[in-house]
Design an enzyme around this catalytic site. Structure first.
Site, short mmCIF file in Angstrom:
data_model
loop_
_atom_site.label_atom_id
_atom_site.label_comp_id
_atom_site.label_asym_id
_atom_site.label_seq_id
_atom_site.Cartn_x
_atom_site.Cartn_y
_atom_site.Cartn_z
N ASP A 524 0.84 -1.20 0.00
CA ASP A 524 0.00 0.00 0.00
C ASP A 524 0.87 1.25 0.00
O ASP A 524 2.05 1.23 0.37
CB ASP A 524 -0.91 -0.02 1.23
CG ASP A 524 -2.22 0.70 1.00
OD1 ASP A 524 -2.30 1.53 0.07
OD2 ASP A 524 -3.19 0.44 1.75
N GLU A 527 3.38 5.18 -3.67
CA GLU A 527 3.70 6.31 -4.57
C GLU A 527 5.12 6.88 -4.37
O GLU A 527 5.70 7.31 -5.38
CB GLU A 527 2.66 7.43 -4.40
CG GLU A 527 1.27 7.05 -4.80
CD GLU A 527 0.55 6.23 -3.72
OE1 GLU A 527 -0.41 5.52 -4.06
OE2 GLU A 527 0.95 6.30 -2.54
N ASP A 607 -7.92 4.70 -3.84
CA ASP A 607 -9.04 4.97 -2.94
C ASP A 607 -10.13 5.78 -3.63
O ASP A 607 -10.44 6.93 -3.26
CB ASP A 607 -8.52 5.69 -1.69
CG ASP A 607 -7.57 4.82 -0.89
OD1 ASP A 607 -7.64 3.59 -1.02
OD2 ASP A 607 -6.75 5.37 -0.13
#
Length: 926
Positions: A524, A527, A607
């Site tokens: 998760d 980035e 998300d």
């Protein structure tokens, strides 16, 4: 805060403390270098180095259809290491180099690369001499000195002349609802829900792989500006009209008068709910959560001197007030352009097909092939935010097994660790008292697999943090600032660009998780999410990520901005393959980059919100990602962030009904993705939670869950083609119907493999929808077997428990037996649905399913073909073998065609059943 000139945006902004503010503008990029005399030096084995104005141009031949174009002042640039193309598999290729009439040409069997020796501009031509793509002549390549994060470097840009009748796709996954991105301007960086993969693909059958890891722009570099409409607050002046602002709201109506005629681009950066209309037509209508603002784009045609009516309605979300609205006039001299903030030269690969499957295969040749995912990964993944105890996980699996609902994987989201111990990789001993026994039960009692959430984030209280810090493997800026996350804890992120840091990162994961039996990895916030939002602009987010990811082992954060997810996936893939060489790796990551497929990494779309509009945006988002070359993509089925009206403790009956239908439609769509995964915030997401076991939603979702498992021979064969042939499962229509201009522009349909045309339903109470059936093929309704002609739009039925799916004539679709999990029993018998009306082929791929023995040749294929002229299905001789392979099996044939309208059925009426022992056999239509 540092801001690159290429990052700033002109905008009006709404904040909690300020009225509408007007931000400043910045100029476009500076021009390129002055011309100089050109000379040619003898070519090395892979292509010539040519002296051109301002520096040297390297043409490197990889294959007869793949050529590198690199320009720099320093020849060392051409030998630089590349994260993106490190695995490239070039082959000895015959080519001819010649110089005459002011041009140098490099010619292969498929391409001629022509370099204008006066300007250095490159043109690509096919074998017949027709231009495929041409760099803009005269200033089309610019290398502009710049200082970025204290480093003396250059901004680099390449422009190409746009082709008429061309559509452009790719550059990753984006949430603006665009499939064809030609003529739009995109800021390309990693952000939750935005994934940059620097591969641009054209309907003309070529691709451009841009080899740069820094912030990049596609399109025109001039900035959009605020709309000149009455009533907007303009930099220090007074409000000209009344704009009710209330509690984080804007309701505005006004007019804007364009000065030139053409297509204008509207650009909104916002959180909350926006609805924007131009001359009565709604061009934006969407909700985004308060902590994750993003952009929407819209193109509108306006006429000079004719006022256009603008109506804006905006409502902030949970107190956050982010809103910026800009526009941009038509570009007078458009080019196809890529610009990057940090680069020592221009570097790109031209990949020619001309079929787009060949382009994607070329991308994989350069960036790495995708290994096989474990077979169980192609079943159902159940997840939510979050299961809080070991018992909640096993109780959920009990719920599936007791209902006969197929499932293969369950997911443990974040905060399984003790409070305040993020990054420890420890299970909380109170809530997960015996992880080894728990995982044993998941595997042996429930025949399932566990994926677990692992972040690159570490709290100072953990031993893992201390070990990484002692070796200098944590980015220092967060530590110096004691920067805190949304749980109010200080944290730091590790430097995944450092090989030694990657090894330690994996060793920690291995000791605490993999050694206990965890099967798969949810990487998760890759980035990476190194600074917390929300941000007033993307420029702020990008600049803070650059500064707080500095230094990396490979350079500044600005230089390596987009590459973190790639090397983070490498850490886990290489680590697990060393620790357990025979166990297939599976990684799910929120971000991605070119080459990530080589590390068994799939990406999900982040998300997104639980809204109909978010569901619709996922169709072009996934297709753009897939055509960029990375094959495995999915999303949070049902959406992640739930609007208040759906998440209320006691929703109204109307809202509960809509919530159930939206999740049903989303699951129906997700059934035809490479990976089928349910996830989201509360309410609960298990299929029986949408009204109980007798509800229409439960029955429809269970139907599609069963169907996914019945389609496993088809799905797994598509995965086999991904690994063996550089294939693509999730396909924009342009991949199969490149010559059909209407098909090229369809953004709400897709092909799942080469057989199935899928048209999701993305609006409430919709019971039919238009479906364009591409020209050049006949089609069959999957559910009824009714034939349809191509090249036409049909009004397709979409009852609650079905979405429109059509099958291309000539398709052979294998359907396996009923399964509760993918390894429950062998795929026997297999029903072959044969859709007549055209010739067709299919290759049935099989292997052991969980090991890497296929890399040593332990797999089998059974080629199949249908001849329309002979009305014959040929089941060819099996090629290859593997331990556990069925030596004998049964194929059941269902013929579908005019007069034989057979729809998909769980209990089909079989026309003929044959025993297959590995030798070729023919089956006649009768």
């Amino acid at each position: 805060m540092r801001h690159s000139s290429a990052l700033s945006r002109c905008a009006f902004a709404l904040s909690s403390a300020l009225p509408l503010l007007l931000a400043g503008c910045q100029p476009a990029a500076s021009p390129g270098n002055a011309p100089a005399a050109a000379t040619t030096v003898p070519p090395p084995d892979d292509g010539p180095m040519i002296s051109v104005p301002g520096g040297s141009l390297k043409i490197q031949v990889c294959t007869d259809g793949i050529v590198r174009v690199a320009f720099a002042k320093d020849p060392a640039f051409f030998r630089r290491a590349s994260l993106i193309t490190a695995p490239k598999r070039c082959e000895k290729t015959d080519f001819h180099t010649a110089t005459a009439a002011g041009a140098t040409t490099v010619t292969t069997a498929k391409l001629t690369v022509r370099i204008d020796t006066a300007t250095g501009a490159v043109t690509f031509l096919d074998a017949s001499g027709q231009t495929i793509l041409a760099e803009k002549a005269g200033g089309g390549r610019t290398v502009t000195p710049a200082t970025v994060e204290g480093e003396a470097t250059t901004n680099v840009r390449q422009e190409w002349t746009p082709n008429e009748d061309e559509s452009l796709y790719g550059l990753g996954q984006h949430q603006q609802g665009l499939l064809d991105i030609k003529g739009f301007d995109l800021d390309l960086h990693q952000y939750n829900t935005e994934v940059f993969v620097p591969m641009l693909v054209s309907s003309r059958g070529y691709g451009i792989l841009w080899d740069n890891t820094s912030f990049t722009r596609f399109g025109d570099l001039a900035d959009p500006v605020p709309l000149p409409i009455e009533g907007l607050y303009a930099g220090g002046g007074a409000v000209a009209g009344d704009i009710p602002q209330g509690n984080g709201t804007v309701e505005y109506e006004g007019k804007v008068t364009p000065t030139v005629t053409g297509d204008y681009t509207l650009r909104a950066y916002y959180s909350g709910t926006i609805k924007l209309s131009v001359d009565g037509a709604v061009v934006m209508d969407h909700y985004r959560q308060d902590w994750l603002p993003n952009e929407d784009l819209a193109r509108v045609h306006l006429s000079a001197g004719k006022p256009a009516a603008i109506k804006l309605s905006w409502q902030g979300d949970h107190g956050a007030k982010a809103l910026r609205l800009l526009w941009k006039a038509p570009v007078s001299a458009p080019t196809t352009s890529l610009w990057s903030r940090v680069g020592d030269g221009v570097d790109y690969w031209f990949v020619y097909g001309p079929e787009i499957d060949q382009v994607v295969a070329g991308y994989r040749r350069l960036t790495g092939e995708a290994p096989m995912m474990p077979r169980w990964a192609f079943g159902l993944w159940q997840c939510k935010e979050r299961y809080k105890t070991a018992d909640e996980v096993t109780d959920t699996l009990k719920g599936f097994r007791s209902r006969g609902a197929p499932i293969d994987a369950i997911v443990q989201d974040w905060r399984y660790w003790p409070d305040g111990m993020w990054g420890s990789h420890d299970f909380d001993p109170v809530r997960y008292p015996d992880p080894v026994r728990w995982l044993h039960d998941i595997h042996d009692m429930y025949h399932a697999h566990l994926m677990i959430s692992v972040w690159p984030r570490f709290y100072p209280e953990t031993k893992t943090y201390s070990a990484l810090l002692a070796s200098g493997f944590l980015y220092p800026e967060n530590i110096a600032e004691t920067r805190k996350d949304f749980l109010d804890h200080a944290f730091a992120v590790y430097d995944a660009f450092n090989p030694a840091a990657r090894r330690l990162y994996w060793a920690q994961i291995n000791a605490q998780l993999f050694s206990k039996g965890v099967d798969a990895w949810w990487l998760d916030a890759s980035e990476p999410e190194i600074v917390q939002g929300p941000f007033d602009t993307f420029a702020t987010q990008i600049a803070m990520t650059e500064t707080h990811m500095t230094p990396t082992a490979l350079g500044s954060g600005a230089r390596m901005l987009n590459g973190f997810a790639l090397v983070n996936s490498e850490a886990v893939y290489e680590g697990q393959r060393a620790a357990a060489p025979e166990q297939r790796v599976f990684i799910l990551t929120r971000s991605g980059f070119a080459g990530q497929q080589r590390y068994a990494a799939a990406t999900w779309s982040g998300d997104i919100t639980s809204t109909w509009t978010a569901m619709k945006k996922q169709i072009p988002a996934g297709l753009g990602f897939s055509v960029s070359g990375v094959p495995y993509w999915t999303f949070d089925t049902g959406g992640f962030v739930v609007p208040d009206r759906f998440s209320a403790k006691e929703p109204t009956a109307a809202n509960a009904a809509e919530w159930a239908e939206m999740n049903t439609r989303w699951f129906e769509y997700a059934t035809f993705l490479p990976l089928l995964r349910v996830h989201g915030q509360a309410p609960a997401r298990e299929m029986w939670q949408f009204g109980g076991d007798t509800s229409p939603a439960y029955k429809a979702i269970l139907k599609f869950d069963r169907m996914r498992y019945r389609l496993l021979p088809y799905v797994y064969s598509l995965a086999g083609a991904v690994t063996q042939e550089g294939g693509t499962m999730l396909r924009p229509l342009v991949m199969d119907f490149r010559g059909d201009k209407q098909a090229r522009e369809v953004s709400d349909e897709f092909m799942f493999g080469r057989a199935l045309l899928v048209s999701p339903v993305t609006s409430y109470m919709t019971r039919e929808r238009p479906v364009y059936l591409p020209a050049g093929s006949g089609w069959y309704d999957l559910w009824t077997g009714t034939p349809k002609a191509g090249g036409a739009t049909v009004q397709a039925a979409a009852p609650f428990d079905a979405i429109p799916v059509y099958v291309k004539a000539g398709s052979i679709v294998p359907v396996g037996p009923e399964l509760q999990y993918t390894s429950e029993k062998p795929a026997d018998p297999i029903t072959l649905y044969v859709y007549t009306g055209a010739d067709g082929t299919f290759s049935l791929y099989e292997d052991q399913g969980t090991t890497y023995d296929y890399e040593k040749g332990a797999f089998s294929t059974i080629p199949m073909s249908y001849s329309e002229a002979k009305k014959t299905l040929t089941i060819g001789a099996r090629v290859g073998s593997f331990p556990g392979m069925l030596a004998e099996r049964t194929f059941q044939i269902v013929w579908v065609g005019p007069g034989k309208s057979r729809g998909f059925s769980f209990q089909p009426k079989v026309d003929v059943s044959v025993a297959y022992r590995g030798a070729s056999m023919d089956v006649l239509l009768h």
